[in-house]
Design a protein around this motif. Structure first.
Motif, PDB file in Angstrom:
ATOM      1  N   PRO A 189       0.812  -1.218   0.000  1.00 46.74           N
ATOM      2  CA  PRO A 189       0.000   0.000   0.000  1.00 46.74           C
ATOM      3  C   PRO A 189       0.851   1.276   0.000  1.00 46.74           C
ATOM      4  CG  PRO A 189      -0.949  -1.596   1.482  1.00 46.74           C
ATOM      5  CD  PRO A 189       0.383  -2.165   1.025  1.00 46.74           C
ATOM      6  N   ALA A 190       1.963   1.255   0.710  1.00 48.48           N
ATOM      7  CA  ALA A 190       2.850   2.430   0.737  1.00 48.48           C
ATOM      8  C   ALA A 190       3.407   2.728  -0.657  1.00 48.48           C
ATOM      9  CB  ALA A 190       3.988   2.211   1.729  1.00 48.48           C
ATOM     10  N   ASP A 191       3.647   1.683  -1.447  1.00 45.31           N
ATOM     11  CA  ASP A 191       4.129   1.881  -2.817  1.00 45.31           C
ATOM     12  C   ASP A 191       3.071   2.598  -3.653  1.00 45.31           C
ATOM     13  OD1 ASP A 191       6.482   0.484  -2.185  1.00 45.31           O
ATOM     14  OD2 ASP A 191       5.629  -1.427  -2.873  1.00 45.31           O
ATOM     15  N   LEU A 192       1.817   2.209  -3.477  1.00 46.42           N
ATOM     16  CA  LEU A 192       0.734   2.858  -4.209  1.00 46.42           C
ATOM     17  C   LEU A 192       0.596   4.320  -3.812  1.00 46.42           C
ATOM     18  CD1 LEU A 192      -2.076   0.174  -4.259  1.00 46.42           C
ATOM     19  CD2 LEU A 192      -0.757   1.029  -6.177  1.00 46.42           C
ATOM     20  N   VAL A 193       0.705   4.600  -2.528  1.00 40.49           N
ATOM     21  CA  VAL A 193       0.599   5.985  -2.048  1.00 40.49           C
ATOM     22  C   VAL A 193       1.712   6.834  -2.655  1.00 40.49           C
ATOM     23  CG1 VAL A 193       0.776   7.451   0.009  1.00 40.49           C
ATOM     24  CG2 VAL A 193      -0.612   5.373   0.067  1.00 40.49           C
ATOM     25  N   LYS A 194       2.922   6.309  -2.685  1.00 38.37           N
ATOM     26  CA  LYS A 194       4.053   7.045  -3.265  1.00 38.37           C
ATOM     27  C   LYS A 194       3.866   7.270  -4.764  1.00 38.37           C
ATOM     28  CE  LYS A 194       7.490   5.470   0.056  1.00 38.37           C
ATOM     29  NZ  LYS A 194       8.681   4.631   0.257  1.00 38.37           N
ATOM     30  N   ALA A 195       3.416   6.243  -5.464  1.00 35.30           N
ATOM     31  CA  ALA A 195       3.205   6.378  -6.910  1.00 35.30           C
ATOM     32  C   ALA A 195       2.111   7.398  -7.201  1.00 35.30           C
ATOM     33  CB  ALA A 195       2.843   5.027  -7.522  1.00 35.30           C
ATOM     34  N   LEU A 196       1.021   7.336  -6.456  1.00 38.83           N
ATOM     35  CA  LEU A 196      -0.080   8.275  -6.653  1.00 38.83           C
ATOM     36  C   LEU A 196       0.371   9.703  -6.351  1.00 38.83           C
ATOM     37  CD1 LEU A 196      -3.006   8.613  -7.424  1.00 38.83           C
ATOM     38  CD2 LEU A 196      -3.633   8.102  -5.069  1.00 38.83           C
ATOM     39  N   SER A 197       1.142   9.878  -5.317  1.00 36.14           N
ATOM     40  CA  SER A 197       1.665  11.204  -4.972  1.00 36.14           C
ATOM     41  C   SER A 197       2.563  11.745  -6.077  1.00 36.14           C
ATOM     42  CB  SER A 197       2.441  11.124  -3.657  1.00 36.14           C
ATOM     43  OG  SER A 197       3.016  12.365  -3.356  1.00 36.14           O
ATOM     44  N   ALA A 198       3.425  10.902  -6.613  1.00 41.08           N
ATOM     45  CA  ALA A 198       4.323  11.319  -7.695  1.00 41.08           C
ATOM     46  C   ALA A 198       3.531  11.696  -8.947  1.00 41.08           C
ATOM     47  CB  ALA A 198       5.320  10.211  -8.013  1.00 41.08           C
ATOM     48  N   LEU A 199       2.502  10.925  -9.263  1.00 39.73           N
ATOM     49  CA  LEU A 199       1.678  11.244 -10.429  1.00 39.73           C
ATOM     50  C   LEU A 199       0.977  12.583 -10.245  1.00 39.73           C
ATOM     51  CD1 LEU A 199       0.152   7.732 -11.126  1.00 39.73           C
ATOM     52  CD2 LEU A 199       1.705   8.992 -12.626  1.00 39.73           C
ATOM     53  N   ARG A 200       0.429  12.812  -9.069  1.00 38.30           N
ATOM     54  CA  ARG A 200      -0.260  14.077  -8.805  1.00 38.30           C
ATOM     55  C   ARG A 200       0.701  15.256  -8.843  1.00 38.30           C
ATOM     56  NH1 ARG A 200      -4.309  11.784  -4.149  1.00 38.30           N
ATOM     57  NH2 ARG A 200      -5.944  11.102  -5.582  1.00 38.30           N
ATOM     58  N   GLN A 201       1.906  15.064  -8.328  1.00 37.17           N
ATOM     59  CA  GLN A 201       2.911  16.135  -8.384  1.00 37.17           C
ATOM     60  C   GLN A 201       3.296  16.442  -9.822  1.00 37.17           C
ATOM     61  OE1 GLN A 201       6.181  15.032  -5.864  1.00 37.17           O
ATOM     62  NE2 GLN A 201       5.102  15.608  -3.992  1.00 37.17           N
ATOM     63  N   ALA A 202       3.200  15.444 -10.696  1.00 36.14           N
ATOM     64  CA  ALA A 202       3.508  15.643 -12.114  1.00 36.14           C
ATOM     65  C   ALA A 202       2.330  16.261 -12.860  1.00 36.14           C
ATOM     66  CB  ALA A 202       3.897  14.307 -12.754  1.00 36.14           C
ATOM     67  N   GLY A 203       1.209  16.453 -12.156  1.00 37.27           N
ATOM     68  CA  GLY A 203       0.063  17.102 -12.768  1.00 37.27           C
ATOM     69  C   GLY A 203      -0.927  16.178 -13.442  1.00 37.27           C
ATOM     70  N   VAL A 204      -0.853  14.895 -13.161  1.00 35.54           N
ATOM     71  CA  VAL A 204      -1.816  13.950 -13.737  1.00 35.54           C
ATOM     72  C   VAL A 204      -2.605  13.286 -12.618  1.00 35.54           C
ATOM     73  CG1 VAL A 204      -0.574  13.505 -15.878  1.00 35.54           C
ATOM     74  CG2 VAL A 204      -0.068  12.144 -13.893  1.00 35.54           C
ATOM     75  N   GLU A 205      -3.867  13.032 -12.892  1.00 36.10           N
ATOM     76  CA  GLU A 205      -4.748  12.417 -11.911  1.00 36.10           C
ATOM     77  C   GLU A 205      -5.275  11.101 -12.490  1.00 36.10           C
ATOM     78  OE1 GLU A 205      -6.622  12.075  -8.314  1.00 36.10           O
ATOM     79  OE2 GLU A 205      -5.343  13.749  -8.898  1.00 36.10           O
ATOM     80  N   PRO A 206      -4.780   9.973 -12.002  1.00 35.30           N
ATOM     81  CA  PRO A 206      -5.262   8.698 -12.521  1.00 35.30           C
ATOM     82  C   PRO A 206      -6.697   8.426 -12.093  1.00 35.30           C
ATOM     83  CG  PRO A 206      -3.683   8.350 -10.759  1.00 35.30           C
ATOM     84  CD  PRO A 206      -3.745   9.816 -10.996  1.00 35.30           C
ATOM     85  N   CYS A 207      -7.433   7.713 -12.950  1.00 35.11           N
ATOM     86  CA  CYS A 207      -8.819   7.330 -12.656  1.00 35.11           C
ATOM     87  C   CYS A 207      -8.887   5.962 -12.005  1.00 35.11           C
ATOM     88  CB  CYS A 207      -9.629   7.296 -13.941  1.00 35.11           C
ATOM     89  SG  CYS A 207      -9.794   8.878 -14.727  1.00 35.11           S
ATOM     90  N   SER A 208      -8.005   5.076 -12.440  1.00 36.87           N
ATOM     91  CA  SER A 208      -8.043   3.721 -11.896  1.00 36.87           C
ATOM     92  C   SER A 208      -6.708   3.029 -12.128  1.00 36.87           C
ATOM     93  CB  SER A 208      -9.172   2.913 -12.534  1.00 36.87           C
ATOM     94  OG  SER A 208      -8.938   2.748 -13.908  1.00 36.87           O
ATOM     95  N   LEU A 209      -6.558   1.894 -11.481  1.00 38.01           N
ATOM     96  CA  LEU A 209      -5.359   1.075 -11.605  1.00 38.01           C
ATOM     97  C   LEU A 209      -5.801  -0.361 -11.817  1.00 38.01           C
ATOM     98  CD1 LEU A 209      -2.255   0.579 -11.272  1.00 38.01           C
ATOM     99  CD2 LEU A 209      -2.713   0.324  -8.830  1.00 38.01           C
ATOM    100  N   ASP A 210      -5.290  -0.986 -12.873  1.00 40.93           N
ATOM    101  CA  ASP A 210      -5.569  -2.397 -13.131  1.00 40.93           C
ATOM    102  C   ASP A 210      -4.379  -3.232 -12.680  1.00 40.93           C
ATOM    103  OD1 ASP A 210      -7.971  -1.853 -14.398  1.00 40.93           O
ATOM    104  OD2 ASP A 210      -7.100  -1.875 -16.400  1.00 40.93           O
ATOM    105  N   VAL A 211      -4.662  -4.364 -12.076  1.00 38.44           N
ATOM    106  CA  VAL A 211      -3.624  -5.350 -11.789  1.00 38.44           C
ATOM    107  C   VAL A 211      -3.871  -6.484 -12.767  1.00 38.44           C
ATOM    108  CG1 VAL A 211      -2.606  -6.881 -10.088  1.00 38.44           C
ATOM    109  CG2 VAL A 211      -3.553  -4.682  -9.371  1.00 38.44           C
TER     110      VAL A 211
END
Length: 66
Positions: free
Chosen positions: A9-31
């Motif tokens: 879960p911490a990996d997901l939080v970090k990835a989501l934070s990095a994406l938002r800092q880059a100015g993109v907002e993901p809608c979903s994540l597929d595994v």
């Protein structure tokens, strides 16, 4: 020795934070079945409507309903 989970879960939080800092907002994540991950950045067209909903709407329109 137990294996570490592939994605914590911490990996997901970090990835989501990095994406938002880059100015993109993901809608979903597929595994995917092979364990890889795929981010989606646009919502699918007609996300709230499936084929049956569309067919029913077309039928109603053709027959003067709704």
């Amino acid at each position: 020795m137990p294996r570490r989970p592939a994605l914590r879960p911490a990996d997901l939080v970090k990835a989501l934070s990095a994406l938002r800092q880059a100015g993109v907002e993901p809608c979903s994540l597929d595994v995917l079945p092979d364990g890889t991950h795929r981010w989606h950045f646009t919502k699918p067209a007609n996300a709230d409507e499936d084929d049956l909903d569309r067919e029913l709407a077309e039928f109603d329109a053709k027959h003067g309903h709704g």
